[in-house]
Design a protein around this motif. Structure first.
Motif, short mmCIF file in Angstrom:
data_model
loop_
_atom_site.label_atom_id
_atom_site.label_comp_id
_atom_site.label_asym_id
_atom_site.label_seq_id
_atom_site.Cartn_x
_atom_site.Cartn_y
_atom_site.Cartn_z
N ASN A 1 47.32 36.53 51.36
CA ASN A 1 47.19 35.93 50.02
C ASN A 1 45.75 36.11 49.55
N ILE A 2 45.54 37.02 48.63
CA ILE A 2 44.15 37.32 48.29
C ILE A 2 43.95 37.67 46.82
N SER A 3 45.00 38.11 46.12
CA SER A 3 44.82 38.72 44.81
C SER A 3 45.03 37.73 43.68
N GLN A 4 44.48 38.09 42.51
CA GLN A 4 44.61 37.32 41.28
C GLN A 4 45.13 38.24 40.19
N GLU A 5 46.02 37.73 39.35
CA GLU A 5 46.58 38.54 38.27
C GLU A 5 46.79 37.67 37.04
N LYS A 6 46.53 38.27 35.88
CA LYS A 6 46.73 37.54 34.62
C LYS A 6 47.33 38.49 33.59
N VAL A 7 48.33 37.99 32.87
CA VAL A 7 48.93 38.77 31.79
C VAL A 7 49.11 37.87 30.58
N THR A 8 48.71 38.36 29.42
CA THR A 8 48.92 37.65 28.16
C THR A 8 49.54 38.62 27.17
N PRO B 1 38.50 39.16 46.41
CA PRO B 1 37.33 38.49 45.82
C PRO B 1 36.11 39.39 45.90
N GLY B 2 35.40 39.47 44.79
CA GLY B 2 34.24 40.35 44.73
C GLY B 2 34.54 41.73 44.20
N ASP B 3 35.83 42.14 44.22
CA ASP B 3 36.21 43.42 43.63
C ASP B 3 36.09 43.33 42.11
N PRO B 4 35.92 44.49 41.45
CA PRO B 4 35.96 44.46 39.99
C PRO B 4 37.35 44.08 39.50
N THR B 5 37.41 43.39 38.38
CA THR B 5 38.69 43.05 37.78
C THR B 5 39.20 44.26 37.00
N LEU B 6 40.38 44.73 37.36
CA LEU B 6 40.92 45.96 36.79
C LEU B 6 41.77 45.66 35.57
N ASP B 7 41.60 46.46 34.54
CA ASP B 7 42.45 46.40 33.36
C ASP B 7 43.64 47.32 33.61
N LEU B 8 44.80 46.73 33.88
CA LEU B 8 45.97 47.53 34.26
C LEU B 8 46.55 48.31 33.09
#
Length: 954
Positions: A793-800, A836-843
């Motif tokens: 369990n490590i990742s974060q995701e957001k969709v709007t 954590p610490g990785d760049p946030t990617l624009d999918l």
């Protein structure tokens, strides 16, 4: 700019109907309209008169309470069976994959070599297919026994029969407070027919104008009512022929590759020998011992198209055909039969017994293509020394350090269908229960037992690694004279430059047969009261649910797949069960005639793998109706997904990947090495992955808001905003990170110079995950055999995003009736951070492949006059980034059409076409790999035409 325009449009849509209705109300001396066009306030007139006639309530997806309102705080999309037919779709899967909200790409029949080529699914809001909960009549479907992309559980929707479908409800966004786990992206609820009178037969047949894919379907649906009992039944039989890539002229060979000049040919590297140290300077050189005469021996391959060719980059000669990649299927062949029974019996005026069952048996056939390549000496070495292979260079010695590739010809001249894979799928859904009311009270109950079961048996004939090695190489005769490291063989050139026959293929292969099984079952009791107590806006409603269930996943893959026994093929495995307990409640409060509040909460407990996990979720909603014709709505909810069965119980399962060998790169070029120039930056290795019984729940929060406006019974418009934030998402532990840590541990320091203890727990774990031919004296020859990983369990995701739609009915008098509808989805943001610490990617723009759609729109026009009805449906898939991220690929717009004639009261005939204009997938000039288009987002099927006869027998 797009966001500002969208925001302005939504604000305008919020303000204009308020202004219009305020003016309307003022012109009527302050009285509200008596016409209830949106059905959003049908219960308000009952507030002061308990005995007033009640409107009929229906069960709305996304709620435990029966509702009289069609539109509630939760946005719901509804597709009827008639819509599916008129809009040109032939299956439930086709209709769901065309939803504007299904923006994500998914694997399917076009993805040759995938783990689940025989299944179909969707990606709502661009999220993982496992984040969508699929229901039949509000009850969960069992997972597909095989794993999506080799790592996750999901539901297959390819076997749902059209004959039994009444309508489908789609509720995007979090619904865990009602349904529990797996409803982060939304819920798809397939409602089957509950009541049918008489018997109707339906026949459909047709195919594709480009060839292949012909299908036939027979349906028989009927029902009968007795004084106290009702029976509905249905039978559906389906036959589907496959489509092969060679049946589509725009990608039937490598000569369709973008950038090729007219008349230019690009054969594949089918029979290839590569000298790795030509002229002793490390230059790769292609060569053919015996020259063109050797190629003439395989000229009959790929339907007589194999030639003696020169490499376009000037690396020498080889034998190959431009047609060899075209013999795999892009549409599966299938035969299926489905039966359905639904029975109810009125025990008393207040109690009813019911039972229903859906049984499906289907057989799917497909071929993953000619990607059977033979490299070196099995899984042990990527390079061999061919003692009898001399390319004619005096500097290279009598032998050569070579790699080889042999592509098995799967045309009729080669092995034909010998390597086809067959999946036999047997599944059922069954329910038995009682429902009614407690006496003459307003308290209703529904108690039932539900079980959904899925068994899949796969069968395939596949090459055995040692048999292939022995066929081409024979016995090893020592080690090379230069490095004393690479194995020496006398390559059998006669066999190499010959077509493999079905008899030879059979002799080198063995059968792989696996039987995988999943089920989910539950006992559920629900008590509801839609007239709990009176409030100024009407009657309050309450629902309470109690549930116990368990599920099983069993995927006992042939162990030979995992240990490398079969050439270039691996598989998944695992087994486990878990129990689930749940309690939920929902409350609806019509605070005033113009404001209704709702709240739901649920508590789930899972017991599995010797541990107990519990999770509470809630949802709050508001429905504001300032006037009869307008609804303003919003929700806030939490959701979760319990670790899926594969995440917990997956055993050691294989895959293949390319990696950077940081250890050897740093040994050769130092800590500041350049990845691009390191010779070990693209090492192909076999990987393995397994479950993690310490996984936590994936959690999410969502927010929605929107409006529904119906100024008349003929017009409806809606717009909604959604946002979903996901935390603790599961990802496989990074293989790149494991190999980087291994290099630190073996060298004793990080790239920055910080000391690292090889005996530390983190180093001990990392080294245990890597199988390497470790030779401290010769580290550059210490190649990687395999790397293992596991989920965390490590990742974060957001969709709007935002959705909008409109429906309009126009009665044109003697010119007939017109119905117009349109739906639109725009994904405003979709970001992902793996660690954590990785760049946030624009999918939406990051160079991942495949990519999801930012914009997706559909529109329908229907005209009906007398016995004739015609429909035109259009779907626009917006632009996406091209493969090399140097620009965009244009939108893909397709049209479906249908025409129906009601001959008389008993007979109706239809003509239906999907992709009416035969629109090809959009070309991507940077996508130079076969088949030259993104098969995850588009299909190459072309135009289909079907004729249908519906006959009401009695």
């Amino acid at each position: 700019m797009h966001r500002k325009l969208l925001a302005s449009a939504i604000c305008a849509s919020l303000v204009l109907p308020l202004w219009a209705n305020a003016a309307k109300a003022q012109s009527q001396d302050g009285s509200s309209s008596s016409q209830d066009t949106t059905q959003t306030d049908q219960s308000s007139s009952q507030a002061n008169e308990k005995n007033a006639t009640k409107l009929k309530s229906i069960q709305v997806t996304g709620s435990l309470l029966p509702r009289s309102q069609i539109e509630t705080a939760t946005p719901t999309i509804q597709i009827t069976a008639e819509d599916i037919t008129k809009q040109g779709f032939t299956t439930v899967a086709d209709a769901l994959q065309a939803l504007p909200q299904a923006t994500g790409s998914v694997q399917g029949a076009q993805f040759s070599g995938g783990f689940t080529q025989g299944a179909q699914t969707i990606s709502l809001l661009g999220l993982d297919p496992g984040f969508t909960l699929f229901l039949i009549d509000g009850k969960p479907m069992a997972d597909y026994p095989l794993l999506y992309n080799g790592s996750g559980n999901f539901v297959d929707i390819s076997t749902i029969p059209m004959a039994m479908v009444d309508h489908i409800d789609i509720v995007p966004g979090n619904q865990s407070a009602i349904y529990g786990s797996s409803a982060i992206a939304g819920v798809v609820n397939i409602i089957l027919k509950q009541h049918v009178q008489g018997v109707t037969m339906n026949l459909r047949g047709g195919g594709f104008s480009e060839g292949g894919g012909g299908s036939q379907r027979f349906q028989l649906t009927g029902g009968h009512d007795w004084e106290k009992a009702k029976l509905t039944y249905s039978l559906e039989l389906r036959n589907q022929r496959p489509i092969y890539r060679y049946q589509r002229r725009w990608f039937d060979s490598n000569n369709d590759r973008p950038g090729l000049a007219a008349g230019q040919s690009r054969p594949a590297l089918d029979y290839l020998l590569v000298d790795l140290f030509y002229d002793q300077i490390g230059t790769d050189q292609f060569f053919v011992p015996g020259g063109k005469a050797s190629c003439d021996r395989v000229a009959g391959g790929s339907d007589n198209t194999t030639v003696y060719a020169t490499d376009a980059a000037g690396r020498g000669n080889f034998c190959g055909s431009p047609n060899s990649p075209a013999y795999s299927t892009i549409m599966n062949g299938a035969k299926a039969g489905t039966g359905y029974l639904n029975f109810s019996y009125d025990i008393s005026p207040n109690a009813q017994f019911y039972a229903n069952g859906l049984l499906n048996v289907s057989k799917t056939d497909y071929y993953v293509g000619t990607n059977y390549t033979w490299w070196g000496s099995g899984q042990d070495y990527g390079v061999i020394y061919g003692a009898n292979v001399d390319n004619g260079s005096a500097d290279d010695g009598p032998g050569s350090f070579i790699q080889t590739q042999y592509t098995i010809d799967s045309s009729a001249n080669g092995i034909g269908n010998a390597a086809n894979e067959t999946d036999l799928n047997r599944s059922y859904v069954a329910n038995v229960g009682f429902r009614g009311t407690f006496g003459d009270s307003d308290w209703a109950y529904d108690a039932y037992y539900h079980r959904s079961d899925n068994v899949i048996t796969t069968r395939q004939l596949h090459l055995v690694a040692d048999k292939v090695d022995n066929y081409f190489l024979g016995d090893q005769i020592g080690y090379d004279p230069v490095f004393d490291y690479y194995p020496v063989f006398n390559l059998n050139l006669d066999r190499f430059y010959s077509l493999m026959t079905p008899e030879v293929y059979n002799s080198l292969s063995e059968q792989i047969r696996t039987r995988s099984h999943t089920y989910t079952q539950e006992v559920t009791g629900t008590v509801t009261n839609t007239n709990l107590f009176d409030l100024p806006g009407g009657s309050a409603g309450l629902a309470v649910l109690m549930q116990y269930g368990n599920q099983k996943w069993e995927n006992p893959t042939d162990p030979r797949l995992i240990n490398g026994y079969f050439w270039g093929l691996t598989g998944t495995q695992g087994e486990g069960t878990r129990d689930r307990y749940a309690a939920a409640t929902e409350l609806s409060l019509p605070v005033t005639t113009w404001l209704t509040a709702s709240a739901s909460a649920r508590y789930d407990t899972y017991k599995a793998a010797g541990r107990t996990d519990s999770k509470a979720t809630f949802k709050m909603g508001l429905e504001w109706r300032p006037v009869d014709t307008l609804l303003v709505r919003g929700t806030y909810a939490t959701a979760f997904r319990a670790p899926d069965m594969a995440g917990l119980f997956q055993g050691e399962s294989g895959f293949y990947t390319n990696v950077v060998d940081y250890y050897r790169c740093r040994v050769e070029d130092g800590d500041q090495f350049d990845v691009d120039t390191c010779p070990y930056n693209n090492e192909q290795v076999q990987g393995s992955q397994a479950g993690n019984k310490n996984l936590k729940n994936i959690t999410a929060k969502s927010l929605t808001g929107g409006i529904v406006w119906s100024p008349s019974s003929n017009f409806n418009i809606h717009a909604d905003y959604y946002r979903v934030n996901i935390s603790n998402e599961v990802s496989q532990r990074s293989i790149n990170g494991i190999l980087s840590l291994e290099a630190d541990c073996r060298l004793g320091h990080t790239i920055g110079g910080s000391p690292v203890d090889i005996n530390s727990p983190r180093c001990v774990e990392a080294l245990a995950l890597i199988d390497r031919n470790n030779d401290p004296a010769n580290p550059l020859q210490s190649g990687i055999n395999s790397v293992s990983t596991y989920p965390i369990n490590i990742s974060q995701e957001k969709v709007t995003g935002a959705t909008a739609g409109a429906q309009y009915h126009w009665d044109a008098g003697r010119f007939g009736d017109f119905n117009f509808s349109a739906d639109y989805n725009v994904t405003l943001d979709h970001t992902y951070q793996q660690y954590p610490g990785d760049p946030t990617l624009d999918l939406l723009s990051y160079r991942t492949f495949p990519r999801e759609f930012k914009h997706r729109e559909s529109a329908t026009i229907n005209w009906t006059k007398g016995p004739v009805s015609t429909t035109l449906y259009g779907l626009r898939n917006g632009p996406t980034m091209n493969y090399k991220e140097t620009g965009t690929v244009g939108p893909w717009i397709t049209y479906n059409a249908s025409i129906q004639l009601q001959v008389n009261d008993e007979v109706k005939v239809s003509l239906i076409s999907n992709n009416l204009l035969n629109k090809r997938p959009p070309r991507d000039s940077t996508y130079t790999a076969y088949p030259f288009y993104d098969g995850f987002n588009y299909n190459g099927y072309g135009r289909s035409i079907f004729a249908e006869l519906e006959w009401k027998l009695f």
